[in-house]
Design a protein around this motif. Structure first.
Motif, PDB file in Angstrom:
ATOM      1  N   GLU A 162      38.065  11.730  36.229  1.00 50.48           N
ATOM      2  CA  GLU A 162      37.055  10.801  35.716  1.00 50.48           C
ATOM      3  C   GLU A 162      35.891  10.706  36.693  1.00 50.48           C
ATOM      4  OE1 GLU A 162      39.917   7.796  33.106  1.00 50.48           O
ATOM      5  OE2 GLU A 162      39.288   7.214  35.126  1.00 50.48           O
ATOM      6  N   GLU A 163      34.712  10.448  36.163  1.00 46.23           N
ATOM      7  CA  GLU A 163      33.526  10.321  37.008  1.00 46.23           C
ATOM      8  C   GLU A 163      33.357   8.874  37.479  1.00 46.23           C
ATOM      9  OE1 GLU A 163      31.730  12.691  38.115  1.00 46.23           O
ATOM     10  OE2 GLU A 163      32.637  14.304  36.938  1.00 46.23           O
ATOM     11  N   PRO A 164      32.936   8.694  38.733  1.00 39.44           N
ATOM     12  CA  PRO A 164      32.678   9.732  39.732  1.00 39.44           C
ATOM     13  C   PRO A 164      33.982  10.165  40.394  1.00 39.44           C
ATOM     14  CG  PRO A 164      32.164   7.576  40.646  1.00 39.44           C
ATOM     15  CD  PRO A 164      32.576   7.339  39.218  1.00 39.44           C
ATOM     16  N   ALA A 165      34.255  11.459  40.396  1.00 35.32           N
ATOM     17  CA  ALA A 165      35.502  11.969  40.942  1.00 35.32           C
ATOM     18  C   ALA A 165      35.454  11.943  42.478  1.00 35.32           C
ATOM     19  CB  ALA A 165      35.750  13.392  40.452  1.00 35.32           C
ATOM     20  N   PRO A 166      36.485  11.407  43.124  1.00 35.06           N
ATOM     21  CA  PRO A 166      36.494  11.358  44.589  1.00 35.06           C
ATOM     22  C   PRO A 166      36.834  12.716  45.189  1.00 35.06           C
ATOM     23  CG  PRO A 166      38.557  10.516  43.741  1.00 35.06           C
ATOM     24  CD  PRO A 166      37.687  10.798  42.539  1.00 35.06           C
ATOM     25  N   ALA A 167      36.371  12.968  46.387  1.00 32.32           N
ATOM     26  CA  ALA A 167      36.783  14.171  47.109  1.00 32.32           C
ATOM     27  C   ALA A 167      38.274  14.057  47.399  1.00 32.32           C
ATOM     28  CB  ALA A 167      35.991  14.306  48.404  1.00 32.32           C
ATOM     29  N   PHE A 168      38.998  15.151  47.213  1.00 32.73           N
ATOM     30  CA  PHE A 168      40.449  15.137  47.391  1.00 32.73           C
ATOM     31  C   PHE A 168      40.850  16.324  48.251  1.00 32.73           C
ATOM     32  CE2 PHE A 168      44.872  15.915  46.439  1.00 32.73           C
ATOM     33  CZ  PHE A 168      45.414  14.649  46.262  1.00 32.73           C
ATOM     34  N   ARG A 169      41.382  16.045  49.441  1.00 32.57           N
ATOM     35  CA  ARG A 169      41.829  17.084  50.361  1.00 32.57           C
ATOM     36  C   ARG A 169      43.311  16.876  50.629  1.00 32.57           C
ATOM     37  NH1 ARG A 169      38.250  15.832  55.287  1.00 32.57           N
ATOM     38  NH2 ARG A 169      39.428  17.542  56.232  1.00 32.57           N
ATOM     39  N   ALA A 170      44.093  17.925  50.392  1.00 30.78           N
ATOM     40  CA  ALA A 170      45.533  17.816  50.571  1.00 30.78           C
ATOM     41  C   ALA A 170      46.062  18.970  51.395  1.00 30.78           C
ATOM     42  CB  ALA A 170      46.239  17.789  49.214  1.00 30.78           C
ATOM     43  N   VAL A 171      47.054  18.669  52.226  1.00 27.35           N
ATOM     44  CA  VAL A 171      47.836  19.688  52.931  1.00 27.35           C
ATOM     45  C   VAL A 171      49.286  19.490  52.517  1.00 27.35           C
ATOM     46  CG1 VAL A 171      48.597  20.609  55.143  1.00 27.35           C
ATOM     47  CG2 VAL A 171      46.251  19.751  54.897  1.00 27.35           C
ATOM     48  N   ILE A 172      49.905  20.566  52.017  1.00 28.92           N
ATOM     49  CA  ILE A 172      51.293  20.503  51.559  1.00 28.92           C
ATOM     50  C   ILE A 172      52.111  21.499  52.370  1.00 28.92           C
ATOM     51  CG2 ILE A 172      52.838  20.592  49.568  1.00 28.92           C
ATOM     52  CD1 ILE A 172      50.334  20.470  47.769  1.00 28.92           C
ATOM     53  N   HIS A 173      53.179  21.038  52.976  1.00 25.94           N
ATOM     54  CA  HIS A 173      54.036  21.933  53.749  1.00 25.94           C
ATOM     55  C   HIS A 173      54.831  22.826  52.797  1.00 25.94           C
ATOM     56  CE1 HIS A 173      57.010  23.385  56.633  1.00 25.94           C
ATOM     57  NE2 HIS A 173      56.241  22.898  57.603  1.00 25.94           N
ATOM     58  N   GLU A 174      55.071  24.048  53.238  1.00 20.16           N
ATOM     59  CA  GLU A 174      55.838  24.991  52.419  1.00 20.16           C
ATOM     60  C   GLU A 174      57.210  24.440  52.042  1.00 20.16           C
ATOM     61  OE1 GLU A 174      57.557  29.600  52.687  1.00 20.16           O
ATOM     62  OE2 GLU A 174      56.253  28.815  54.274  1.00 20.16           O
ATOM     63  N   ALA A 175      57.773  23.575  52.881  1.00 22.78           N
ATOM     64  CA  ALA A 175      59.102  23.013  52.604  1.00 22.78           C
ATOM     65  C   ALA A 175      59.157  22.305  51.263  1.00 22.78           C
ATOM     66  CB  ALA A 175      59.494  22.046  53.724  1.00 22.78           C
ATOM     67  N   ALA A 176      58.032  21.708  50.848  1.00 18.11           N
ATOM     68  CA  ALA A 176      58.006  20.966  49.590  1.00 18.11           C
ATOM     69  C   ALA A 176      58.342  21.842  48.391  1.00 18.11           C
ATOM     70  CB  ALA A 176      56.631  20.320  49.395  1.00 18.11           C
ATOM     71  N   PHE A 177      58.121  23.153  48.522  1.00 14.75           N
ATOM     72  CA  PHE A 177      58.352  24.057  47.397  1.00 14.75           C
ATOM     73  C   PHE A 177      59.767  24.630  47.381  1.00 14.75           C
ATOM     74  CE2 PHE A 177      53.842  24.204  48.558  1.00 14.75           C
ATOM     75  CZ  PHE A 177      53.289  23.728  47.377  1.00 14.75           C
ATOM     76  N   HIS A 178      60.572  24.222  48.345  1.00 13.38           N
ATOM     77  CA  HIS A 178      61.943  24.715  48.419  1.00 13.38           C
ATOM     78  C   HIS A 178      62.965  23.610  48.167  1.00 13.38           C
ATOM     79  CE1 HIS A 178      60.987  28.788  49.962  1.00 13.38           C
ATOM     80  NE2 HIS A 178      59.954  28.176  50.530  1.00 13.38           N
ATOM     81  N   MET A 179      62.501  22.428  47.772  1.00 19.45           N
ATOM     82  CA  MET A 179      63.417  21.325  47.497  1.00 19.45           C
ATOM     83  C   MET A 179      64.215  21.609  46.223  1.00 19.45           C
ATOM     84  SD  MET A 179      63.180  19.233  49.949  1.00 19.45           S
ATOM     85  CE  MET A 179      62.113  18.822  51.319  1.00 19.45           C
ATOM     86  N   GLY A 180      65.509  21.319  46.266  1.00 14.84           N
ATOM     87  CA  GLY A 180      66.397  21.722  45.178  1.00 14.84           C
ATOM     88  C   GLY A 180      66.377  20.856  43.938  1.00 14.84           C
ATOM     89  N   PHE A 181      65.601  19.765  43.931  1.00 15.11           N
ATOM     90  CA  PHE A 181      65.613  18.895  42.748  1.00 15.11           C
ATOM     91  C   PHE A 181      64.760  19.458  41.605  1.00 15.11           C
ATOM     92  CE2 PHE A 181      62.128  17.333  45.404  1.00 15.11           C
ATOM     93  CZ  PHE A 181      61.093  17.269  44.500  1.00 15.11           C
ATOM     94  N   VAL A 182      64.056  20.566  41.855  1.00 17.23           N
ATOM     95  CA  VAL A 182      63.210  21.180  40.832  1.00 17.23           C
ATOM     96  C   VAL A 182      63.718  22.592  40.556  1.00 17.23           C
ATOM     97  CG1 VAL A 182      60.883  21.976  40.292  1.00 17.23           C
ATOM     98  CG2 VAL A 182      61.196  19.833  41.530  1.00 17.23           C
ATOM     99  N   ASP A 183      63.899  22.925  39.275  1.00 13.42           N
ATOM    100  CA  ASP A 183      64.351  24.274  38.950  1.00 13.42           C
ATOM    101  C   ASP A 183      63.188  25.264  39.079  1.00 13.42           C
ATOM    102  OD1 ASP A 183      62.852  24.432  36.453  1.00 13.42           O
ATOM    103  OD2 ASP A 183      64.374  23.140  35.577  1.00 13.42           O
ATOM    104  N   ARG A 184      63.515  26.538  39.011  1.00 12.47           N
ATOM    105  CA  ARG A 184      62.525  27.586  39.255  1.00 12.47           C
ATOM    106  C   ARG A 184      61.375  27.539  38.257  1.00 12.47           C
ATOM    107  NH1 ARG A 184      61.314  32.940  37.902  1.00 12.47           N
ATOM    108  NH2 ARG A 184      60.464  34.125  39.682  1.00 12.47           N
ATOM    109  N   VAL A 185      61.689  27.370  36.980  1.00 11.58           N
ATOM    110  CA  VAL A 185      60.642  27.356  35.958  1.00 11.58           C
ATOM    111  C   VAL A 185      59.659  26.209  36.208  1.00 11.58           C
ATOM    112  CG1 VAL A 185      60.166  27.036  33.501  1.00 11.58           C
ATOM    113  CG2 VAL A 185      62.061  28.497  34.228  1.00 11.58           C
ATOM    114  N   THR A 186      60.210  25.031  36.524  1.00 10.11           N
ATOM    115  CA  THR A 186      59.357  23.870  36.788  1.00 10.11           C
ATOM    116  C   THR A 186      58.482  24.094  38.009  1.00 10.11           C
ATOM    117  OG1 THR A 186      60.947  22.343  35.781  1.00 10.11           O
ATOM    118  CG2 THR A 186      59.368  21.401  37.332  1.00 10.11           C
TER     119      THR A 186
END
Length: 292
Positions: A162-186
């Motif tokens: 939505e306008e005015p859209a705020p600047a959004f800067r994120a850093v995500i650690h690779e570990a977040a993508f290996h958590m087992g609560f999410v299946d591969r397709v998701t």
């Protein structure tokens, strides 16, 4: 008018800022009350967020404290005039006080700086990712509960489009993508979603790989810095297992801002859908698509 038993984050923040300005002016409560036409208990309740501070009274206090920062004055007036009855008010059956406080804070945030190593940040999650997360947090949740919680988070995500859209800067650690609560397709769908979000001109997403030699964050917890129109009103939201925290002391904001700058400096280049360099954030996402 009765006193508030549970002031919101916005109400507490207004009181905190008024007390900080009074103390910076070297003024005791008695003198402030005399100059602004208040009694001492009333000022105490205002500073604790337990009672409202109408705009004329707010301006009288700011005049007494010698506050001449027009940007800060305007932001404080907006805080005191806000009713708190935004879209989040209709979600009391879904979101607790902290959740609604966060949604209200997001409605006034001008820029975000986000770090997470456990999950993909909430404002970047897909509906399927959310449902997986909520299901593992509360195995007894009904389909209706999951729909409601997912709907609330999706509504929060509108701040990015939505306008005015705020600047959004994120850093995500690779570990977040290996958590087992999410299946591969998701997770693959979530990775694709991050790439699409990165196409937005105001969104920057960096990935921090396992191979990084430095420890990611001195705080050890996911956090979000919510920048405000007046820098003095910036807030850090720290996610914790039991009770998330809203921190707004200047040294807190400076500490987490320095932490975010350091983490950004050791992470990969921002996710760019057109950059296929294997050492970039997109390169790591391509790698993750293969190994997950």
């Amino acid at each position: 008018m009765g006193l508030r038993s549970k002031p919101t984050q916005r109400q507490r923040r207004l009181g905190h800022e008024l007390r900080k300005l009074r103390e910076a002016a070297g003024m005791g409560a008695a003198e402030a009350c005399e100059r602004a036409g208040l009694n001492k208990p009333h000022l105490s309740h205002i500073e604790a967020g337990r009672t409202a501070c109408p705009e004329p009274r707010l301006r009288a206090l700011l005049d007494a404290y010698g506050c001449s920062d027009t940007t800060l004055i305007r932001a404080l007036v907006e805080l005191t005039n806000a009713t708190g009855k935004g879209w989040w008010s209709a979600h009391r059956d879904v979101a607790d006080d902290r959740g609604r406080d966060l949604a209200e804070l997001e409605s006034t945030t001008t820029a975000y700086r986000v770090f997470d190593w456990l999950h993909v940040p909430g404002l970047l999650q897909t509906p399927a990712y959310m449902r997986s997360l909520f299901t593992h947090e509360d195995p007894g949740a009904t389909a209706g509960d999951l729909d409601a919680r997912t709907g609330f988070r999706l509504r929060r995500q509108r701040v990015l489009t939505e306008e005015p859209a705020p600047a959004f800067r994120a850093v995500i650690h690779e570990a977040a993508f290996h958590m087992g609560f999410v299946d591969r397709v998701t997770m693959l769908e979530q990775l694709d979603h991050l790439v699409e979000l990165a196409r937005l001109p105001h969104v920057s997403i960096r990935l921090l790989p396992f191979r990084c030699a430095a420890y990611p964050g001195t705080s050890g917890t996911p956090f979000t810095i919510h920048d405000a129109s007046a820098p003095q009103l910036s807030t850090v939201y720290v996610e914790q297992p039991n009770t998330p925290l809203f921190l707004f002391a200047p040294w807190h904001v400076e500490h987490f801002a320095a932490d975010f700058a350091r983490i950004s400096g050791i992470s990969l280049d921002p996710l760019d859908p057109g950059a296929a360099d294997e050492k970039s954030s997109l390169g790591l996402i391509q790698h993750l698509r293969y190994v997950l």
